[in-house]
Design a protein around this motif. Structure first.
Motif, PDB file in Angstrom:
ATOM      1  N   TRP A 150       0.838  -1.209   0.000  1.00 22.84           N
ATOM      2  CA  TRP A 150       0.000   0.000   0.000  1.00 22.84           C
ATOM      3  C   TRP A 150       0.868   1.252   0.000  1.00 22.84           C
ATOM      4  N   GLN A 188       1.240   4.058  -2.890  1.00 23.97           N
ATOM      5  CA  GLN A 188       0.991   5.459  -2.556  1.00 23.97           C
ATOM      6  C   GLN A 188       2.145   6.337  -3.035  1.00 23.97           C
ATOM      7  N   LYS A 213      -4.643  -1.407  -4.645  1.00 25.25           N
ATOM      8  CA  LYS A 213      -4.375  -0.655  -3.416  1.00 25.25           C
ATOM      9  C   LYS A 213      -5.643  -0.513  -2.582  1.00 25.25           C
ATOM     10  N   PHE A 223      -6.410  -2.013   1.122  1.00 21.63           N
ATOM     11  CA  PHE A 223      -6.879  -1.132   2.195  1.00 21.63           C
ATOM     12  C   PHE A 223      -8.112  -1.717   2.875  1.00 21.63           C
TER      13      PHE A 223
END
Length: 445
Positions: free
Chosen positions: A65, A69, A305, A309
């Motif tokens: 993740w 990002q 992603k 999450f």
């Protein structure tokens, strides 16, 4: 943004950024979005969350993740650099511009695509609203086809803003830096377009690439690049599209390539099994397959992603809050307290029975209060995974017998309340045992 470099228990470098603004104190527990956006304080900050995942052996999801990002921040920096130079995205990258206009993109706020639209709608599979957010129908996995997530039909704009990162400008100035892991792996592909240039799912009969010598050679190159590719891109010069490809290539080779070093689980519809371009070879502008694959580079990991999450939010994050917001001990430390507590309880019972069968006076029998209170305090500390002494010192364990200051005010309040309750239970049980062993009639054997 000021930042400090720390190391995890296994010696891996970890970057923990200090907060720009914290805002008013929360009167609730933080959300996962706030933790990932570095808007929380110990012991519920990102650093402690990573250590908790590392303890449970599931830190690969957080690594993925954070690296995605950073990849998205790198793409935003590219679009910002492009706009600073006065160049038009439509002319510099026409394939991506057409895809972002027709299908939507998470970067439409910074890439200038929305500014080229005369009204608030587009044709194609999706529609943009008056604020430039791209909306499409939601799949069965709870993710929109454009990569934006929904929760049972509702769009959580606040969480989405936090996950995109409010301090992108600071990331742009400091450069691209990897997440908790010291190296990241990247490549590119997408699952959302039926006319894509790669397999839509593992074993896709239209793209029988697996098992071929070309694909095997490609895997070996990607595996090598996953461990050797740099994780910091120099920001002294403008970011290029080749930098974006290299960034995506490292992510793919590290997390998504079958058999890779830190492969994560993804449902079949989100898996990426091939990609026709790479940073180690020049792109052919006349090859439509390569140009389409290049246009998918910025948005390609966003659905994965979001899935990661949601998985962390539903599974591991509640356990993290239970461990850190309602306790301050690690399992090993709690187990040590249980062992010492049982030993102290044995000593207390032996002392109590000795006083009874030696017909010792009741005044001297009051000494059993000490071993019973210590034993019960240690045993209940294991049960609650909470040490009242650490609460008094405003400390919480990160790794066994290593503590960190408790700076989150709401968590500090919760720990104090639980510590008071735990001490009350300890006092009641100690009083009951002491009354039993002090006032029972003695009988000398």
């Amino acid at each position: 943004m000021a930042a400090s470099s720390e190391k995890t228990p296994e010696g891996q470098p970890y970057r923990r950024s200090t907060l720009l603004t914290m805002g008013p104190p929360r009167r609730r527990l933080p959300t996962l979005a706030e933790v990932l956006a570095r808007r929380t304080l110990p012991p519920v900050d990102l650093y402690c969350y990573y250590l908790f995942l590392q303890r449970e052996g599931s830190e690969d999801s957080l690594d993925f993740w954070l690296d995605v990002q950073q990849h998205e921040n790198l793409c935003r920096a590219y679009f910002k650099d492009l706009r600073r130079t006065g160049k038009s995205l439509r002319n510099e990258w026409p394939d991506y511009w057409r895809q972002a206009k027709l299908r939507g993109s998470i970067y439409n706020r910074v890439n200038g695509v929305d500014e080229d639209e005369s009204d608030g709608t587009t044709t194609g599979e999706g529609m943009t609203d008056s604020q430039g957010r791209f909306e499409t129908t939601t799949g069965g996995d709870g993710l929109t086809r454009s990569g934006h997530r929904t929760a049972e039909g509702r769009t959580d704009e606040d969480e989405r803003e936090e996950l995109r990162g409010d301090d992108d400008d600071d990331d742009d100035e400091q450069g691209y830096t990897g997440g908790p892991s010291s190296s990241s792996a990247h490549l590119t592909s997408s699952h959302e377009d039926s006319s894509r240039s790669g397999p839509r799912f593992p074993g896709d009969p239209d793209y029988p690439l697996e098992g071929t010598s070309t694909n095997a050679h490609r895997r070996s190159l990607l595996a090598k690049r996953a461990s050797l590719a740099p994780t910091v891109i120099n920001r002294s010069s403008a970011i290029t599209r080749n930098d974006l490809v290299a960034s995506a290539e490292r992510i793919y080779a590290r997390y998504l390539l079958p058999g890779s070093e830190k492969e994560i689980y993804l449902p079949p519809q989100l898996r990426i099994v091939s990609f026709p371009i790479g940073s180690d070879r020049p792109l052919d502008d006349r090859d439509p397959e390569q140009m389409q694959a290049l246009a998918r580079v910025p948005d390609m990991f966003h659905p994965q992603k979001e899935y990661v999450f949601r998985t962390m939010e539903a599974d591991v994050f509640p356990r993290f809050l239970r461990a850190k917001a309602f306790g301050n001990l690690t399992p090993i430390s709690a187990l040590v307290r249980l062992s010492l507590g049982l030993l102290a309880l044995w000593a207390a019972l032996a002392t109590g029975f000795a006083f009874i069968f030696l017909d010792v006076g009741r005044v001297k029998r009051c000494w059993v209060i000490l071993p019973f209170s210590i034993a019960l305090l240690l045993i209940i500390s294991h049960q609650y995974e909470l040490d009242p002494l650490l609460v008094l010192l405003n400390r919480s364990e990160t790794t066994p017998f290593h503590v960190i200051g408790v700076r989150e005010k709401y968590v500090r309040k919760l720990l104090r309340q639980r510590a008071v309750g735990m001490l009350f239970v300890t006092a009641i049980l100690t009083a009951c045992l002491c009354v039993l062993f002090i006032f029972v009639p003695g009988h000398r054997l």
